[in-house]
Structure formats: structure tokens, C-alpha cells
Design a protein around this motif. Structure first.
Motif, PDB file in Angstrom:
ATOM      1  N   VAL A  57       1.532 -34.266 -95.592  1.00 41.42           N
ATOM      2  CA  VAL A  57       2.389 -35.210 -96.319  1.00 41.42           C
ATOM      3  C   VAL A  57       3.286 -34.462 -97.300  1.00 41.42           C
ATOM      4  O   VAL A  57       4.492 -34.724 -97.396  1.00 41.42           O
ATOM      5  CB  VAL A  57       1.531 -36.263 -97.045  1.00 41.42           C
ATOM      6  N   ALA A  58       2.698 -33.510 -98.026  1.00 39.92           N
ATOM      7  CA  ALA A  58       3.477 -32.733 -98.994  1.00 39.92           C
ATOM      8  C   ALA A  58       4.573 -31.933 -98.299  1.00 39.92           C
ATOM      9  O   ALA A  58       5.696 -31.827 -98.811  1.00 39.92           O
ATOM     10  CB  ALA A  58       2.555 -31.797 -99.774  1.00 39.92           C
ATOM     11  N   VAL A 195      11.710 -38.027-106.038  1.00 42.52           N
ATOM     12  CA  VAL A 195      10.846 -38.739-106.973  1.00 42.52           C
ATOM     13  C   VAL A 195       9.384 -38.325-106.786  1.00 42.52           C
ATOM     14  O   VAL A 195       8.642 -38.116-107.757  1.00 42.52           O
ATOM     15  CB  VAL A 195      10.989 -40.266-106.797  1.00 42.52           C
ATOM     16  N   ALA A 196       8.956 -38.191-105.524  1.00 44.93           N
ATOM     17  CA  ALA A 196       7.541 -37.935-105.226  1.00 44.93           C
ATOM     18  C   ALA A 196       7.138 -36.482-105.431  1.00 44.93           C
ATOM     19  O   ALA A 196       5.978 -36.204-105.760  1.00 44.93           O
ATOM     20  CB  ALA A 196       7.231 -38.357-103.794  1.00 44.93           C
ATOM     21  N   VAL A 201       3.350 -31.848-107.026  1.00 34.21           N
ATOM     22  CA  VAL A 201       3.146 -30.583-107.734  1.00 34.21           C
ATOM     23  C   VAL A 201       2.106 -30.768-108.839  1.00 34.21           C
ATOM     24  O   VAL A 201       1.200 -29.934-109.009  1.00 34.21           O
ATOM     25  CB  VAL A 201       4.472 -30.070-108.327  1.00 34.21           C
ATOM     26  N   TRP A 202       2.209 -31.848-109.576  1.00 35.07           N
ATOM     27  CA  TRP A 202       1.294 -32.125-110.680  1.00 35.07           C
ATOM     28  C   TRP A 202      -0.148 -32.229-110.184  1.00 35.07           C
ATOM     29  O   TRP A 202      -1.086 -31.783-110.856  1.00 35.07           O
ATOM     30  CB  TRP A 202       1.706 -33.412-111.375  1.00 35.07           C
ATOM     31  N   ASN A 203      -0.326 -32.823-108.982  1.00 28.97           N
ATOM     32  CA  ASN A 203      -1.662 -32.994-108.422  1.00 28.97           C
ATOM     33  C   ASN A 203      -2.141 -31.784-107.635  1.00 28.97           C
ATOM     34  O   ASN A 203      -3.219 -31.810-107.036  1.00 28.97           O
ATOM     35  CB  ASN A 203      -1.700 -34.231-107.519  1.00 28.97           C
ATOM     36  N   VAL A 208       2.818 -23.144-103.538  1.00 28.24           N
ATOM     37  CA  VAL A 208       3.684 -22.100-102.998  1.00 28.24           C
ATOM     38  C   VAL A 208       3.525 -21.986-101.486  1.00 28.24           C
ATOM     39  O   VAL A 208       4.498 -21.770-100.763  1.00 28.24           O
ATOM     40  CB  VAL A 208       3.375 -20.751-103.682  1.00 28.24           C
ATOM     41  N   GLU A 209       2.292 -22.161-100.976  1.00 25.09           N
ATOM     42  CA  GLU A 209       2.066 -22.034 -99.538  1.00 25.09           C
ATOM     43  C   GLU A 209       2.845 -23.088 -98.764  1.00 25.09           C
ATOM     44  O   GLU A 209       3.488 -22.794 -97.744  1.00 25.09           O
ATOM     45  CB  GLU A 209       0.572 -22.141 -99.222  1.00 25.09           C
ATOM     46  N   VAL A 210       2.773 -24.336 -99.241  1.00 24.57           N
ATOM     47  CA  VAL A 210       3.505 -25.417 -98.565  1.00 24.57           C
ATOM     48  C   VAL A 210       5.007 -25.199 -98.683  1.00 24.57           C
ATOM     49  O   VAL A 210       5.757 -25.404 -97.712  1.00 24.57           O
ATOM     50  CB  VAL A 210       3.109 -26.786 -99.161  1.00 24.57           C
ATOM     51  N   LEU A 211       5.473 -24.758 -99.830  1.00 26.87           N
ATOM     52  CA  LEU A 211       6.899 -24.499-100.023  1.00 26.87           C
ATOM     53  C   LEU A 211       7.376 -23.388 -99.083  1.00 26.87           C
ATOM     54  O   LEU A 211       8.461 -23.500 -98.492  1.00 26.87           O
ATOM     55  CB  LEU A 211       7.163 -24.119-101.474  1.00 26.87           C
TER      56      LEU A 211
END
Length: 266
Positions: A57-58, A195-196, A201-203, A208-211
């Protein structure tokens, strides 16, 4: 500058994961380019086969945020901006509420409720004699109902990462041309991703891996979206409407199946 290669070496995705990710993104990107929506519907289940679902999802949200700047430049002239402004404002208000509700409501039951609401939207669209929402004489397309629709989209997105159905139903009921609807939805999902993303990031879900994975797969998303756009250019208005209805039905079915499976599994 020497830190960049070290950072990449520490967080670069495995080659196998990257290949599988690019294949999933290619399939979902064609659907996105063709309809303007459905990217998450196709990408999240495929990505979840080899990524943790939360990471899938991220990754989808991150990629929609990254490619959205290109979309604004490419299709911005077709976007119904007053509607997008109201939809986005509503989503900004609704998304945090959806995320908060997710913390104490049963996600499986909520997915079943969302499936029922999407099915109700489909029934409204398929009702015989359905007419587009009226507009004032001499004015552009009506923005009536856009703000509450955005709130509902935010709630859907926060609860089940499915912000699309309310906005899709609203655009189809408004009688917007397919090109306007497609462009507006692409920009709307860009806005909801922006927005999401900070919440993810906060949670600690968007790291960095997903990015790194998103950046690597971004060229595939751009190319596959372009391929879908070429298919859209060959699609009639009636054909686009049938396709949009089919994707909505698939969203409702996917939400219902996952909710039922979670309830039975629990």
C-alpha cells in the motif's frame, strides 16, 4: 556525495523483488493510463504476493505521489479543477478520520461495509433513466456534492486504502466527458497520495526501502501509463463507461472477498 552510494547499497531492493515489482507495476500502470484509476486495485494484490501488505500500500501511494507531478503537467488542461479542489479538501478532512477509525473498528467489517456502499453506487449508476446531475445554465460542470464526496473518499482511503469509488461514482453521475474524468481522477489520486504519505512516514510504513523501490519502478509506471493512454485514445465513450463500471464492480468484489476472508480467518 560519497554517502549516496553507501545509502543505496544499504537500502537497494533485491534484484528479484525489483523485477517482480516492475511486472506488477506494468500491469497496473496500463489500467491506470486507460481509466485514470484502478492502479491500487491491480497493484496492491500483486505486490502483496511478495511484499508485506502494508509495504505494498505504501509503495502504491508513494508511486502515485511521484508520478503525479508529471500527470499535472500532461493532463492539467483537461482537469475539472473546481471539483478537484473540493474533493481534495474533503479528503484532507476525511483521511485522518478514516485512519483513526481503523485503529478501533474491525477492518474486515469495514471492508464489507465499503463493498456494500460501492455496490450501492453501482446500482445508482445503472438505474434506468439515470440522468447526470444538473448544472446551472451557462455554467461548467456542477461541483455540487464534491466536498462530502471527498470526505467519503478520505474515509474509504483511511479505512481500506480505497479512496477511489466515491470519486469515480461522483464523476460518472456528473456526466463528465471521459477525458475530463480520467484526467481529474489521476490528479485527485495524486492529491490524496500527498495527503496520505506523511501519515505513512509517521507510522514507519513508508521508509527508505520502499522509497528506493518506488524510484526504481517509476520509469515502468510512466511507460505503462503511456501505453494505457494510447489505448484510451482508441476507446469510445460507451466503452470507457463500461470499463469504469467493471473496475468499480471489481473494487467492490475485492473488498468483499478480503473482508469475508478476514472475518472467517478471525
Amino acid at each position: 556525495m560519497e554517502a549516496l552510494p553507501a545509502l543505496w547499497a544499504a537500502h537497494a531492493p533485491p534484484a528479484g523483488t525489483l523485477v517482480l515489482c516492475c511486472l506488477a507495476v506494468a500491469v497496473a500502470g496500463v489500467l491506470r493510463g486507460l481509466t485514470g484509476f484502478g492502479f491500487a486495485l491491480a497493484a496492491v494484490p500483486l505486490l502483496s504476493m511478495f511484499l508485506v501488505p502494508a509495504q505494498a500500500v505504501a509503495l502504491v501511494i508513494c508511486m502515485q505521489a511521484l508520478v503525479g507531478f508529471r500527470d499535472v503537467v500532461q493532463v492539467g488542461r483537461l482537469v475539472e479543477w473546481p471539483s478537484i479542489g473540493r474533493l481534495t479538501l474533503g479528503a484532507v478532512a476525511g483521511t485522518p478520520v478514516g485512519v483513526a477509525l481503523l485503529a478501533w473498528l474491525d477492518p474486515a467489517a469495514m471492508r464489507l461495509a465499503i463493498a456494500a456502499l460501492v455496490a450501492l453506487g453501482l446500482a445508482m449508476l445503472l438505474r434506468p433513466g439515470r440522468a447526470p446531475l444538473p448544472t446551472a445554465e451557462g455554467a461548467g460542470p456542477s461541483t455540487r456534492g464534491a466536498l462530502p464526496t471527498g470526505v467519503l473518499s478520505g474515509l474509504f482511503g483511511g479505512l481500506a486504502a480505497m479512496a477511489g469509488p466515491p470519486a469515480i461514482v461522483w464523476f460518472m453521475r456528473g456526466g463528465h466527458p471521459p477525458a475530463t474524468m480520467r484526467a481529474s481522477l489521476m490528479v485527485f489520486f495524486f492529491a490524496t497520495s500527498i495527503v496520505a504519505a506523511p501519515m505513512l512516514v509517521w507510522n514507519g510504513v513508508l521508509g527508505v526501502e520502499v522509497l528506493a523501490l518506488a524510484v526504481c519502478a517509476l520509469p515502468v509506471l510512466i511507460l505503462s501509463t503511456s501505453a494505457g493512454a494510447r489505448l484510451f485514445a482508441r476507446t469510445s465513450d460507451a466503452g470507457y463507461r463500461r470499463l469504469a463500471l467493471g473496475v468499480l464492480a471489481a473494487m467492490a468484489l475485492a473488498s468483499a472477498i478480503r473482508g469475508a476472508a478476514d472475518l472467517l480467518g478471525g
